[in-house]
Design a protein around this motif. Structure first.
Motif, mmCIF file in Angstrom:
data_model
loop_
_atom_site.group_PDB
_atom_site.id
_atom_site.type_symbol
_atom_site.label_atom_id
_atom_site.label_comp_id
_atom_site.label_asym_id
_atom_site.label_seq_id
_atom_site.Cartn_x
_atom_site.Cartn_y
_atom_site.Cartn_z
ATOM 1 N N TYR A 78 0.847 -1.186 0.000
ATOM 2 C CA TYR A 78 0.000 0.000 0.000
ATOM 3 C C TYR A 78 0.887 1.242 0.000
ATOM 4 O O TYR A 78 2.064 1.189 0.360
ATOM 5 C CB TYR A 78 -0.951 0.014 1.201
ATOM 6 N N ARG A 79 0.290 2.333 -0.411
ATOM 7 C CA ARG A 79 1.023 3.602 -0.459
ATOM 8 C C ARG A 79 0.831 4.339 0.859
ATOM 9 O O ARG A 79 -0.285 4.624 1.259
ATOM 10 C CB ARG A 79 0.514 4.469 -1.617
ATOM 11 N N ASP A 80 1.923 4.603 1.549
ATOM 12 C CA ASP A 80 1.909 5.418 2.763
ATOM 13 C C ASP A 80 2.138 6.854 2.304
ATOM 14 O O ASP A 80 3.272 7.272 2.064
ATOM 15 C CB ASP A 80 3.008 4.953 3.724
ATOM 16 N N ALA A 83 4.455 9.225 4.511
ATOM 17 C CA ALA A 83 5.894 9.010 4.368
ATOM 18 C C ALA A 83 6.341 9.045 2.909
ATOM 19 O O ALA A 83 7.530 8.973 2.612
ATOM 20 C CB ALA A 83 6.293 7.678 4.996
ATOM 21 N N ASN A 84 5.373 9.109 2.001
ATOM 22 C CA ASN A 84 5.631 9.136 0.567
ATOM 23 C C ASN A 84 6.449 7.932 0.097
ATOM 24 O O ASN A 84 7.427 8.057 -0.637
ATOM 25 C CB ASN A 84 6.315 10.448 0.150
ATOM 26 N N ASP A 86 6.061 3.252 -0.490
ATOM 27 C CA ASP A 86 5.249 2.036 -0.465
ATOM 28 C C ASP A 86 5.671 1.172 0.718
ATOM 29 O O ASP A 86 6.861 1.053 1.013
ATOM 30 C CB ASP A 86 5.422 1.235 -1.759
ATOM 31 N N ARG A 87 4.682 0.556 1.358
ATOM 32 C CA ARG A 87 4.945 -0.381 2.453
ATOM 33 C C ARG A 87 4.301 -1.718 2.076
ATOM 34 O O ARG A 87 3.262 -1.746 1.438
ATOM 35 C CB ARG A 87 4.370 0.125 3.759
#
Length: 176
Positions: A78-80, A83-84, A86-87
C-alpha cells in the motif's frame, strides 16, 4: 373383553417408537439438492468468480474463505502517503490483519465497481493482471463506521487453467 397386559402395551410402544421415523414439525426439511459453493460465493476458476469470492469473504467476514484466495507467496503493498513511500507485508501478516479486521467488524460491504482501462490482461492461462475500483464500508462493533474508495491492482496466478485463481500480489491505493 380382555385388556392387553402391561408388558404387551410397553412392547407395542417400543416397537412403534422404533418403526416411526423421528418427526419434528418445527424443524425445516433437509434440502435434497446439495448447494454448490461456487454458485453461492463465486467460482475462482474464473477471474470474475475470483472477485465474487473475494467480495463474499469480506461480506461474510470469513478469514478462512479469504485465506483460500491468497497464494503462498502473497504480498500486500500500500502507499503510505504521509511518508511518501510504499509499504508491504507478507501473506501471514495479511491473514492476521484481515482476521482482526473481520473480528472487529459488525458488517463489511465491499463493492467492486469497475475494471480499469488496460486491466484484466491474461498474460497466459496461469497469470493475470487485474486492476479494479472498489467501495468499502466497515461498521465496527462500537458503531464506528469507515467508508472509502480505492483501486486494487492484483496479480493472479494458478498452476493450470482448471485451478482457481490465487492472489500473488495486491497493490492497494485506498482513500480512507
Amino acid at each position: 373383553m380382555k385388556l392387553p397386559s402391561r408388558s404387551t402395551i410397553m412392547l407395542s410402544g417400543i416397537v412403534l417408537v422404533l418403526t416411526v421415523p423421528a418427526c419434528n414439525p418445527f424443524a425445516p426439511a433437509l434440502d435434497e439438492v446439495p448447494t454448490d459453493q461456487n454458485e453461492l460465493l463465486g467460482n475462482p476458476v474464473y477471474v470474475r468468480g475470483f472477485f465474487d469470492r473475494f467480495r463474499s469473504a469480506y461480506q461474510l467476514r470469513d478469514s478462512t474463505l479469504y485465506g483460500q484466495l491468497l497464494s503462498p507467496r502473497f504480498k500486500f503493498t500500500y502507499r503510505d502517503f504521509a511518508a511518501n513511500l510504499d509499504r508491504s507485508w507478507t501473506r501471514d501478516v495479511d491473514a492476521n490483519t484481515t482476521y482482526r479486521l473481520f473480528k472487529a467488524a459488525r458488517s463489511i460491504n465491499l463493492q467492486w465497481t469497475q475494471y480499469l482501462p488496460s486491466s484484466d490482461t491474461l498474460a497466459s492461462d496461469t497469470l493475470a493482471s487485474v486492476e479494479r475500483s472498489f467501495l468499502l464500508t466497515i461498521e465496527q462493533r462500537d458503531d464506528e463506521r469507515f467508508s472509502g474508495t480505492g483501486t486494487a491492482r492484483l496479480v493472479l496466478v494458478r498452476k493450470n487453467r482448471n485451478d482457481p485463481w490465487r492472489m500473488r500480489s495486491w497493490y492497494d491505493r485506498s482513500e480512507f
